[in-house]
Design a protein around this motif. Structure first.
Motif, PDB file in Angstrom:
ATOM      1  N   LEU A   1       0.816  -1.208   0.000  1.00 21.25           N
ATOM      2  CA  LEU A   1       0.000   0.000   0.000  1.00 21.25           C
ATOM      3  C   LEU A   1       0.852   1.261   0.000  1.00 21.25           C
ATOM      4  CD1 LEU A   1      -2.865  -1.086   2.388  1.00 21.25           C
ATOM      5  CD2 LEU A   1      -3.067  -0.503  -0.022  1.00 21.25           C
ATOM      6  N   CYS A   2       1.937   1.239   0.746  1.00 22.15           N
ATOM      7  CA  CYS A   2       2.828   2.405   0.766  1.00 22.15           C
ATOM      8  C   CYS A   2       3.430   2.644  -0.615  1.00 22.15           C
ATOM      9  CB  CYS A   2       3.932   2.228   1.805  1.00 22.15           C
ATOM     10  SG  CYS A   2       3.365   2.383   3.521  1.00 22.15           S
ATOM     11  N   ASP A   3       3.865   1.577  -1.269  1.00 22.91           N
ATOM     12  CA  ASP A   3       4.437   1.715  -2.612  1.00 22.91           C
ATOM     13  C   ASP A   3       3.408   2.253  -3.602  1.00 22.91           C
ATOM     14  OD1 ASP A   3       6.858   0.814  -1.708  1.00 22.91           O
ATOM     15  OD2 ASP A   3       6.707  -1.189  -2.615  1.00 22.91           O
ATOM     16  N   ILE A   4       2.167   1.755  -3.516  1.00 24.62           N
ATOM     17  CA  ILE A   4       1.115   2.232  -4.409  1.00 24.62           C
ATOM     18  C   ILE A   4       0.846   3.722  -4.175  1.00 24.62           C
ATOM     19  CG2 ILE A   4      -1.348   2.061  -4.942  1.00 24.62           C
ATOM     20  CD1 ILE A   4      -1.140  -0.942  -4.324  1.00 24.62           C
ATOM     21  N   CYS A   5       0.722   4.094  -2.913  1.00 28.51           N
ATOM     22  CA  CYS A   5       0.421   5.489  -2.588  1.00 28.51           C
ATOM     23  C   CYS A   5       1.546   6.422  -3.041  1.00 28.51           C
ATOM     24  CB  CYS A   5       0.180   5.639  -1.090  1.00 28.51           C
ATOM     25  SG  CYS A   5      -1.370   4.900  -0.510  1.00 28.51           S
ATOM     26  N   ILE A   6       2.765   6.029  -2.797  1.00 27.26           N
ATOM     27  CA  ILE A   6       3.909   6.856  -3.208  1.00 27.26           C
ATOM     28  C   ILE A   6       3.937   6.987  -4.729  1.00 27.26           C
ATOM     29  CG2 ILE A   6       6.431   6.940  -3.302  1.00 27.26           C
ATOM     30  CD1 ILE A   6       6.366   5.497  -0.534  1.00 27.26           C
ATOM     31  N   SER A   7       3.682   5.889  -5.425  1.00 28.64           N
ATOM     32  CA  SER A   7       3.720   5.890  -6.877  1.00 28.64           C
ATOM     33  C   SER A   7       2.671   6.820  -7.469  1.00 28.64           C
ATOM     34  CB  SER A   7       3.513   4.466  -7.401  1.00 28.64           C
ATOM     35  OG  SER A   7       3.582   4.425  -8.806  1.00 28.64           O
TER      36      SER A   7
ATOM     37  N   GLY B   1      -4.885  -2.601  11.832  1.00 26.79           N
ATOM     38  CA  GLY B   1      -3.601  -2.356  12.482  1.00 26.79           C
ATOM     39  C   GLY B   1      -2.539  -1.889  11.516  1.00 26.79           C
ATOM     40  N   VAL B   2      -2.591  -2.391  10.299  1.00 29.30           N
ATOM     41  CA  VAL B   2      -1.628  -2.006   9.261  1.00 29.30           C
ATOM     42  C   VAL B   2      -1.965  -0.628   8.712  1.00 29.30           C
ATOM     43  CG1 VAL B   2      -0.705  -2.572   6.994  1.00 29.30           C
ATOM     44  CG2 VAL B   2      -1.226  -4.401   8.613  1.00 29.30           C
ATOM     45  N   LEU B   3      -3.232  -0.421   8.388  1.00 29.89           N
ATOM     46  CA  LEU B   3      -3.638   0.769   7.659  1.00 29.89           C
ATOM     47  C   LEU B   3      -3.456   2.058   8.460  1.00 29.89           C
ATOM     48  CD1 LEU B   3      -6.833  -0.507   5.822  1.00 29.89           C
ATOM     49  CD2 LEU B   3      -4.501  -0.365   4.980  1.00 29.89           C
ATOM     50  N   GLN B   4      -3.514   1.970   9.762  1.00 32.96           N
ATOM     51  CA  GLN B   4      -3.394   3.194  10.548  1.00 32.96           C
ATOM     52  C   GLN B   4      -2.016   3.837  10.446  1.00 32.96           C
ATOM     53  OE1 GLN B   4      -3.711   2.681  14.835  1.00 32.96           O
ATOM     54  NE2 GLN B   4      -2.883   0.598  14.692  1.00 32.96           N
ATOM     55  N   TYR B   5      -1.037   3.079   9.916  1.00 30.46           N
ATOM     56  CA  TYR B   5       0.319   3.622   9.813  1.00 30.46           C
ATOM     57  C   TYR B   5       0.742   3.955   8.386  1.00 30.46           C
ATOM     58  CZ  TYR B   5       0.777   2.086  14.641  1.00 30.46           C
ATOM     59  OH  TYR B   5       0.585   1.908  15.981  1.00 30.46           O
ATOM     60  N   VAL B   6      -0.121   3.702   7.405  1.00 26.94           N
ATOM     61  CA  VAL B   6       0.271   3.959   6.012  1.00 26.94           C
ATOM     62  C   VAL B   6       0.574   5.433   5.785  1.00 26.94           C
ATOM     63  CG1 VAL B   6      -0.521   3.930   3.618  1.00 26.94           C
ATOM     64  CG2 VAL B   6      -0.929   1.949   5.093  1.00 26.94           C
ATOM     65  N   SER B   7      -0.269   6.300   6.286  1.00 26.18           N
ATOM     66  CA  SER B   7      -0.046   7.740   6.112  1.00 26.18           C
ATOM     67  C   SER B   7       1.275   8.171   6.745  1.00 26.18           C
ATOM     68  CB  SER B   7      -1.204   8.525   6.728  1.00 26.18           C
ATOM     69  OG  SER B   7      -1.030   9.908   6.515  1.00 26.18           O
ATOM     70  N   GLN B   8       1.540   7.644   7.917  1.00 24.84           N
ATOM     71  CA  GLN B   8       2.786   7.971   8.616  1.00 24.84           C
ATOM     72  C   GLN B   8       4.001   7.460   7.847  1.00 24.84           C
ATOM     73  OE1 GLN B   8       2.903   6.964  12.843  1.00 24.84           O
ATOM     74  NE2 GLN B   8       4.908   6.019  12.536  1.00 24.84           N
ATOM     75  N   ASN B   9       3.913   6.245   7.319  1.00 22.61           N
ATOM     76  CA  ASN B   9       5.057   5.628   6.642  1.00 22.61           C
ATOM     77  C   ASN B   9       5.322   6.198   5.249  1.00 22.61           C
ATOM     78  OD1 ASN B   9       5.413   3.968   8.859  1.00 22.61           O
ATOM     79  ND2 ASN B   9       4.260   2.266   7.994  1.00 22.61           N
ATOM     80  N   THR B  10       4.359   6.916   4.696  1.00 22.74           N
ATOM     81  CA  THR B  10       4.552   7.514   3.373  1.00 22.74           C
ATOM     82  C   THR B  10       4.818   9.016   3.437  1.00 22.74           C
ATOM     83  OG1 THR B  10       2.151   7.848   3.147  1.00 22.74           O
ATOM     84  CG2 THR B  10       3.076   5.812   2.224  1.00 22.74           C
ATOM     85  N   PHE B  11       4.713   9.581   4.593  1.00 20.88           N
ATOM     86  CA  PHE B  11       4.714  11.042   4.753  1.00 20.88           C
ATOM     87  C   PHE B  11       5.943  11.719   4.145  1.00 20.88           C
ATOM     88  CE2 PHE B  11       5.423  14.934   7.291  1.00 20.88           C
ATOM     89  CZ  PHE B  11       4.244  15.593   6.998  1.00 20.88           C
ATOM     90  N   THR B  12       7.119  11.190   4.387  1.00 18.87           N
ATOM     91  CA  THR B  12       8.348  11.837   3.907  1.00 18.87           C
ATOM     92  C   THR B  12       8.730  11.403   2.495  1.00 18.87           C
ATOM     93  OG1 THR B  12       9.732  10.093   4.898  1.00 18.87           O
ATOM     94  CG2 THR B  12       9.238  12.030   6.260  1.00 18.87           C
ATOM     95  N   LYS B  13       7.953  10.470   1.914  1.00 17.76           N
ATOM     96  CA  LYS B  13       8.299   9.939   0.598  1.00 17.76           C
ATOM     97  C   LYS B  13       7.372  10.434  -0.504  1.00 17.76           C
ATOM     98  CE  LYS B  13      10.044   5.764   2.855  1.00 17.76           C
ATOM     99  NZ  LYS B  13       9.892   4.301   3.025  1.00 17.76           N
ATOM    100  N   MET B  14       6.385  11.229  -0.112  1.00 12.18           N
ATOM    101  CA  MET B  14       5.418  11.765  -1.062  1.00 12.18           C
ATOM    102  C   MET B  14       5.587  13.273  -1.183  1.00 12.18           C
ATOM    103  SD  MET B  14       2.142   9.481   0.215  1.00 12.18           S
ATOM    104  CE  MET B  14       0.950  10.488  -0.651  1.00 12.18           C
ATOM    105  N   PRO B  15       5.132  13.873  -2.271  1.00 12.19           N
ATOM    106  CA  PRO B  15       5.166  15.335  -2.384  1.00 12.19           C
ATOM    107  C   PRO B  15       4.474  15.977  -1.187  1.00 12.19           C
ATOM    108  CG  PRO B  15       4.584  14.355  -4.490  1.00 12.19           C
ATOM    109  CD  PRO B  15       4.593  13.237  -3.498  1.00 12.19           C
ATOM    110  N   PRO B  16       4.956  17.122  -0.736  1.00 13.30           N
ATOM    111  CA  PRO B  16       4.426  17.734   0.495  1.00 13.30           C
ATOM    112  C   PRO B  16       2.951  18.134   0.428  1.00 13.30           C
ATOM    113  CG  PRO B  16       5.914  19.226  -0.659  1.00 13.30           C
ATOM    114  CD  PRO B  16       6.050  17.895  -1.315  1.00 13.30           C
ATOM    115  N   ASP B  17       2.397  18.271  -0.780  1.00 15.13           N
ATOM    116  CA  ASP B  17       0.993  18.659  -0.895  1.00 15.13           C
ATOM    117  C   ASP B  17       0.065  17.466  -1.086  1.00 15.13           C
ATOM    118  OD1 ASP B  17       1.911  18.017  -3.405  1.00 15.13           O
ATOM    119  OD2 ASP B  17       0.940  19.697  -4.432  1.00 15.13           O
TER     120      ASP B  17
END
Length: 233
Positions: free
Chosen positions: A88-94, A114-130
């Motif tokens: 999910l993190c890879d998909i979101c970042i892509s 349990g997994v999904l609650q951390y996706v936003s946190q784990n992608t935060f620094t890898k995605m565009p700031p907006d």
């Protein structure tokens, strides 16, 4: 706007109109003898398509595999929490780097929480700031109490795809269980716990289900999901 139907040029043209997308997430696991193992996928996908249609968002293909070890040895195709998170993190970042700024994950399986609650946190620094990722667990946006293959899920499936529901095989759980979300969350922590606790893999009484109730639930859920997404803005 299903991504399946678009060319690269179509996508980029529509990107000028919306930079928002929905990703449904489900699971493949037993739902008693009367519902298909794809129940969580079908419900999450149905809600996602309806919401995407009304908001004019992109909708991406469902991620069908979830964390369902609690259903063993009954049917389950499970991935570890780290695997689902990475996918999910890879998909979101892509897709964020394609220009999608708002990503809404609509979850159809309780064991994925349990997994999904951390996706936003784990992608935060890898995605565009907006850009941002949000997660909605659809059952949190309905008044009915949660169940598994019981009255609620069976009613929704009768509304989504009645041809896949075998009401002649519907049986209530042989044990009396609290219809508590927190109790269910505790069950998902230990593999093979669900059949032991329910006896037949059903939590609730599917014989009380109806398509009319399912349509009412879907209407309530869709309205509340749309209201919640708009509040993200």
């Amino acid at each position: 706007m299903s991504i399946y139907d678009l060319s690269d040029g179509d996508f980029r043209t529509r990107l000028e109109q919306t930079q928002s997308a929905i990703i449904p997430v489900g699971s493949l696991e037993q739902h008693g003898q009367h519902l298909p193992v794809s129940t969580d996928c079908l419900i999450a996908e149905h809600i996602s398509k309806e919401v995407a249609r009304r908001l004019e968002y992109f909708v991406f293909p469902i991620v069908p595999y979830g964390v369902s070890f609690e259903h063993a040895p009954m049917f389950n195709i499970s991935v570890h929490d780290s695997t689902l998170s990475n996918i999910l993190c890879d998909i979101c970042i892509s897709i964020a780097h394609l220009g999608i700024k708002k990503i809404v994950i609509i979850n159809g399986h309780y064991g994925n929480m349990g997994v999904l609650q951390y996706v936003s946190q784990n992608t935060f620094t890898k995605m565009p700031p907006d850009s941002a990722v949000y997660v909605i667990n659809y059952w949190s946006l309905m008044k009915e109490k949660f169940d598994h293959a019981g009255e609620v899920e069976t009613s929704i499936m009768l509304a989504v795809n009645p041809t896949l529901v075998k009401m002649d095989k519907a049986e209530a759980s042989g044990k009396i269980l609290m219809k508590s979300k927190e109790a269910y969350r505790s069950m998902t922590c230990r593999p093979a716990s669900f059949p032991e606790l329910t006896g037949n893999g059903v939590w609730g009484d599917p014989k009380l289900a109806s398509a009319e109730k399912g349509r009412e639930l879907l209407c309530e859920i869709s309205e509340n999901v749309i209201r919640t997404i708009r509040e993200f803005d």
